[in-house]
Enzyme design. Structure first.
Site, mmCIF file in Angstrom:
data_model
loop_
_atom_site.group_PDB
_atom_site.id
_atom_site.type_symbol
_atom_site.label_atom_id
_atom_site.label_comp_id
_atom_site.label_asym_id
_atom_site.label_seq_id
_atom_site.Cartn_x
_atom_site.Cartn_y
_atom_site.Cartn_z
ATOM 1 N N LYS A 1 36.962 0.103 118.162
ATOM 2 C CA LYS A 1 36.609 1.458 117.488
ATOM 3 C C LYS A 1 37.319 1.945 116.348
ATOM 4 O O LYS A 1 36.971 2.647 115.605
ATOM 5 C CB LYS A 1 36.293 2.492 118.523
ATOM 6 C CG LYS A 1 35.054 2.312 119.434
ATOM 7 C CD LYS A 1 35.170 3.419 120.318
ATOM 8 C CE LYS A 1 33.694 3.585 121.125
ATOM 9 N NZ LYS A 1 33.424 4.685 121.832
ATOM 10 N N ASN B 1 31.777 3.936 116.312
ATOM 11 C CA ASN B 1 30.867 3.073 117.250
ATOM 12 C C ASN B 1 29.596 2.538 117.116
ATOM 13 O O ASN B 1 29.110 1.802 117.690
ATOM 14 C CB ASN B 1 30.752 3.936 118.569
ATOM 15 C CG ASN B 1 29.533 5.120 118.214
ATOM 16 O OD1 ASN B 1 29.317 5.446 117.127
ATOM 17 N ND2 ASN B 1 28.995 5.515 119.353
ATOM 18 N N ASP C 1 29.325 9.269 119.308
ATOM 19 C CA ASP C 1 29.732 9.452 120.611
ATOM 20 C C ASP C 1 29.617 11.012 120.778
ATOM 21 O O ASP C 1 29.136 11.574 121.951
ATOM 22 C CB ASP C 1 30.927 9.203 121.076
ATOM 23 C CG ASP C 1 31.043 7.737 121.295
ATOM 24 O OD1 ASP C 1 30.188 7.312 121.571
ATOM 25 O OD2 ASP C 1 32.205 7.065 120.999
ATOM 26 N N LEU D 1 32.929 12.112 131.110
ATOM 27 C CA LEU D 1 32.394 11.275 130.221
ATOM 28 C C LEU D 1 32.277 9.695 130.790
ATOM 29 O O LEU D 1 31.514 8.821 130.316
ATOM 30 C CB LEU D 1 33.542 11.060 128.969
ATOM 31 C CG LEU D 1 33.816 12.170 128.066
ATOM 32 C CD1 LEU D 1 34.626 12.016 126.827
ATOM 33 C CD2 LEU D 1 32.602 12.999 127.742
#
Length: 290
Positions: A69, A90, A105, A231
């Protein structure tokens, strides 16, 4: 049927075999009747080799997870404003060998929260952890009405660079960002008293790293009408969420974020919307976005 005309998309990460992304994206391609397939590429190749392969093989778009990433950021041709602020990507779109990258995200997290709890508003948020996913959630927060975020960050090798990035996000968005030491329980208790939402953005609670990121006795400081989010989506109920649910808080796991960030990536590639409700229903056994 796959043919020479089939567009190829995929996830590049390590490890990657466990991913739900192929199901999500291939469902999306089926919905819009697009001749495309999404595959998993479990790779430990160098970042330069990854970008070269995307171009050489004509892969139309990819998602990235660990460990790529951040390492691919300097190797793409264009970054969206979100990707620049977050410092991590991402999603990459390949247009005739030119790679444009973004980060879905953060918006994925807040979209999932909006769908699951449409009447809720989040002015003040407390976040445990300050990794790439946390930074994405923080960068997007202001677009969903958040005015203040208090971040609890460990004093490790990334501390100074994260502080600088959070300052850039605050300057660009107007979001008030306060950073506290992760182990400062007094500061945490104070932050919780004013929080509309408490988010775990650490890896504590994953199957490989079990545990609870929050001392149980501190949860009492969180207002009873606040929401507790994690998350993490595997397991669906972490120790953190189980503790919050037992204390009668509304909770949200990371599955919605996974689905919604995928839908935003899908739209970034195809300019088409993904119908996410059937995906929610399949992955939750018939339950809705919550």
């Amino acid at each position: 049927m796959i043919s020479g005309y089939t567009a190829l998309y995929g996830l590049i990460a390590h490890p990657a075999q466990h991913s739900l992304s192929p199901f999500i994206h291939n469902t999306g391609f089926h919905q819009i009747q697009m001749d495309a397939r999404y595959a998993v590429f479990d790779s430990q190749a160098t970042p330069a080799a990854i970008t070269s392969a995307i171009k050489t093989l004509g892969i139309r778009g990819v998602n990235l997870s660990m460990p790529y990433k951040q390492s691919l950021v300097p190797l793409v041709d264009n970054l969206t404003s979100t990707a620049k602020l977050v410092g991590a990507i991402n999603t990459i779109k390949n247009e005739a060998g030119r790679l444009t990258a973004t980060n879905t995200d953060g918006d994925g997290f807040w979209c999932a929260l909006q769908k699951a709890h449409p009447q809720r508003r989040y002015r003040s948020v407390t976040i445990l952890g300050a990794g790439g996913a946390a930074l994405a959630v923080i960068e997007a927060a202001v677009r969903y009405g958040v005015q203040q975020v208090t971040v609890f960050k460990r004093a490790n090798a990334t501390y100074d660079s994260v502080i600088q990035r959070l300052a850039q996000i605050s300057l660009a968005s107007g979001l008030q960002i306060i950073v506290e030491p992760y182990d400062d329980q007094l500061a945490l208790a104070t932050a919780l008293q004013n929080a509309d939402c408490l988010i775990n953005a650490t890896n504590i609670g994953m199957t490989a790293t079990p545990g609870n990121p929050l001392p149980i006795n501190l949860l009492q400081y969180l207002p009873e009408d606040s929401l507790v989010a994690d998350l993490i989506y595997a397991p669906r109920e972490t120790a953190f969420l189980k503790t919050a649910q037992k204390a009668h808080y509304q909770i949200q796991n990371g599955l919605g974020m996974l689905i919604e960030q995928a839908a935003l990536s899908f739209e970034f590639w195809t300019n088409e919307s993904m119908a996410t409700m059937p995906i929610y229903q399949h992955l939750t056994g018939g339950n809705d976005a919550s």
